[in-house]
Scaffold this motif. Structure first.
Motif, short mmCIF file in Angstrom:
data_model
loop_
_atom_site.label_atom_id
_atom_site.label_comp_id
_atom_site.label_asym_id
_atom_site.label_seq_id
_atom_site.Cartn_x
_atom_site.Cartn_y
_atom_site.Cartn_z
N GLU A 23 40.09 4.34 57.32
CA GLU A 23 40.21 4.97 58.63
C GLU A 23 38.87 5.54 59.08
OE1 GLU A 23 43.29 7.86 58.79
OE2 GLU A 23 44.92 6.41 58.70
N ASN A 24 38.20 6.26 58.19
CA ASN A 24 36.90 6.84 58.54
C ASN A 24 35.88 5.75 58.85
OD1 ASN A 24 37.86 9.45 58.20
ND2 ASN A 24 37.21 9.57 56.06
N GLN B 77 54.99 13.80 66.12
CA GLN B 77 55.90 13.60 64.99
C GLN B 77 55.31 12.61 64.00
OE1 GLN B 77 58.62 15.35 64.31
NE2 GLN B 77 58.22 16.54 66.17
N LYS B 78 54.63 11.60 64.49
CA LYS B 78 53.95 10.65 63.59
C LYS B 78 52.83 11.35 62.84
CE LYS B 78 54.94 6.42 66.17
NZ LYS B 78 54.36 5.26 66.91
N ALA B 79 52.13 12.26 63.52
CA ALA B 79 51.05 13.00 62.86
C ALA B 79 51.59 13.82 61.69
CB ALA B 79 50.34 13.90 63.86
N LYS B 80 52.78 14.41 61.85
CA LYS B 80 53.35 15.24 60.79
C LYS B 80 53.84 14.43 59.60
CE LYS B 80 56.25 17.61 63.38
NZ LYS B 80 57.23 18.65 63.79
N THR B 81 54.04 13.13 59.78
CA THR B 81 54.54 12.30 58.68
C THR B 81 53.52 11.27 58.20
OG1 THR B 81 55.53 10.77 60.29
CG2 THR B 81 56.93 12.54 59.45
N LYS B 82 52.49 10.97 59.00
CA LYS B 82 51.57 9.89 58.65
C LYS B 82 50.12 10.34 58.53
CE LYS B 82 54.25 6.10 60.67
NZ LYS B 82 54.20 4.94 61.61
N ASN B 83 49.82 11.58 58.89
CA ASN B 83 48.43 12.02 58.79
C ASN B 83 47.95 11.89 57.35
OD1 ASN B 83 46.52 14.56 58.11
ND2 ASN B 83 46.09 13.78 60.16
N ILE B 84 46.80 11.25 57.17
CA ILE B 84 46.36 10.87 55.83
C ILE B 84 46.04 12.09 54.97
CG2 ILE B 84 43.96 10.61 56.54
CD1 ILE B 84 45.92 8.50 53.96
N LEU C 155 44.47 8.88 67.66
CA LEU C 155 45.27 7.95 66.86
C LEU C 155 45.02 8.16 65.37
CD1 LEU C 155 44.85 4.72 69.02
CD2 LEU C 155 46.91 6.11 68.78
N GLN C 156 43.79 8.50 64.99
CA GLN C 156 43.50 8.76 63.58
C GLN C 156 44.25 9.99 63.09
OE1 GLN C 156 39.38 9.49 62.65
NE2 GLN C 156 39.66 9.12 60.46
N LEU C 157 44.27 11.05 63.88
CA LEU C 157 45.03 12.24 63.50
C LEU C 157 46.51 11.93 63.36
CD1 LEU C 157 43.43 15.06 65.70
CD2 LEU C 157 43.52 15.00 63.21
#
Length: 439
Positions: free
Chosen positions: A138-139, A248-255, A428-430
């Motif tokens: 991602e980075n 909601q995706k950030a709370k479940t998919k944030n790396i 999108l990365q977050l």
């Protein structure tokens, strides 16, 4: 003067032809090249392989250990033997030899479940290494597009500056004609030449910046591009994002959040592994052996051979180890608590960062739209000023100001466009969606 203008036009045509013959690297191609050739990603993939090997059954402690032993001895003795019947004998240089071989097996039947928890930790660490590799990817992708869009921006800036230079050249040609026919003073020609020099310097500097940033892009791509290349300057902002759904995706998919959750799982297993030292250990041993003795003449048995199997169980229980196990378990519990606190802190920071990124994206997108509208206004203003300049209703200073206003509007529009796109990628990365979109 006339010949110089013709030469400049020919040079511009040659440069334009070179640009059109460049290989254009699309965003999708750039991502594919980076995933395949970027050295940071290659190193991350190697770390995954190491973690995968560590998490295999061969490193679990569940398999027995088997060892083989063999040996031999050879003796030359001077022996004086006296038998019970009164006879005696003397042997000088009597030879004897012994041979042995054995296969030993050791297996831990029960170790307080420590082996089980350690094996589970290895599997969790393998999954953690995959998350760390994903973070690296991602980075790298975000870094890639930071450089990629910098190339695109400088490409468009170069074209805008070249167009402005052409306007200045045309103005110089006009000023020279006016001076030749006595319609203006030499001052108009000198001012036009100064502006051409300034515009030429801007073009030269921007082209050099473009060359340098292309080299940076090639480094991110693993130095896979030979020769000159171009990038795609077309950007779409047609995707409409739902803020709540994205959060909601950030709370479940944030790396970063996924990694801390995985570390919490590993810490929980580490506590259980430490507690296993309170329980006994039961082991199984087995041996298959072969022995052969070649005795000298003084021995009652000249040759003896034996084979056999032996087995046994061993039980050990560390009733008290001075308190080291108690200390390890306590520290493991504190470490787990610390990681849970880190998760709570990260969740608060993630909400803040997401809201900031959301607002930043929409602000920059609105600025880009305003800059697009400003281009139209600046272009109309320049066109009208140019018409009045040709008929002598405005002077060269006013014309130059209109020219610079148009150039600055184009440069600001380019800046705003790529700033908005990078803000979108950061959002999108977050949210953990950076690798799930079509570039």
């Amino acid at each position: 003067m006339k010949y110089r203008s013709i030469l400049l036009i020919i040079m511009m045509l040659v440069v334009s032809k070179v640009f059109t013959q460049q290989k254009t690297i699309t965003p999708n191609e750039a991502v594919s090249l980076a995933l395949e050739n970027n050295y940071g990603i290659k190193l991350a993939n190697n770390e995954i392989e190491v973690a995968k090997n560590n998490a295999s059954i061969l490193n679990s402690g569940y398999l027995p250990t088997v060892t083989g032993n063999a040996g031999s001895t050879f003796n030359i003795d001077n022996t004086e033997a006296e038998f019970s019947n009164g006879n005696s004998t003397v042997l000088n240089g009597a030879e004897s030899s012994r041979y042995n071989a054995a296969v030993n097996l050791n297996y831990t039947l029960f170790d307080g479940l420590g082996r089980s928890y350690d094996y589970k930790q290895l599997k969790q660490r393998y999954q953690l290494s995959e998350l760390e590799a994903r973070e690296t990817i991602e980075n790298t992708v975000y870094q890639l597009f930071t450089v990629y869009y910098n190339v695109a921006q400088l490409t468009e800036n170069t074209l805008a500056l070249q167009q402005s230079l052409e306007i200045s050249r045309d103005r110089l040609l006009r000023a020279q004609y006016q001076f030749d026919y006595g319609q203006s003073t030499k001052l108009g020609v000198l001012n036009a030449e100064v502006d051409i020099n300034n515009d030429s310097i801007s073009v030269i500097n921007t082209k050099q910046q473009l060359i340098n940033i292309k080299r940076d892009l090639n480094v991110v791509l693993g130095n896979t591009l030979a020769g000159d290349f171009g990038v795609d300057t077309n950007i779409d902002f047609d995707v409409l994002y739902d803020k709540e759904e994205l959060f909601q995706k950030a709370k479940t998919k944030n790396i970063t959040l996924l990694q801390i959750e995985k570390n919490i799982t590993i810490s929980g297993l580490n506590i259980k592994s430490g507690k296993s030292a309170y329980l006994p250990t039961l082991g199984l041993t087995g041996t298959y052996g072969w022995n052969k003795n070649n005795n000298n003449a003084a021995s009652f048995v000249t040759v003896s051979t034996s084979t056999g199997v032996s087995g046994g169980l061993s039980l050990s229980w560390n009733l008290f180890d001075g308190g080291s196990t108690i200390t390890r378990v306590k520290n493991a519990k504190i470490n787990l608590e610390s990681q849970q606190l880190q998760k709570e802190q990260l969740q608060i920071q993630l909400e803040r960062d997401f809201n900031n990124a959301w607002d930043d994206y929409h602000n920059k997108l609105n600025i880009y739209k305003l800059q697009e509208a400003n281009i139209i206004t600046s272009q109309n203003n320049f066109n009208r000023t140019e018409e009045k300049f040709k008929i002598g209703q405005v002077n060269s200073i006013e014309f130059r100001q209109a020219q610079l206003n148009l150039l600055n509007a184009e440069l600001s529009r380019n800046q705003a466009k790529y700033d908005a796109k990078l803000a979108e990628l950061q959002l999108l990365q977050l949210s953990g969606e950076l690798l799930n979109i079509q570039f």
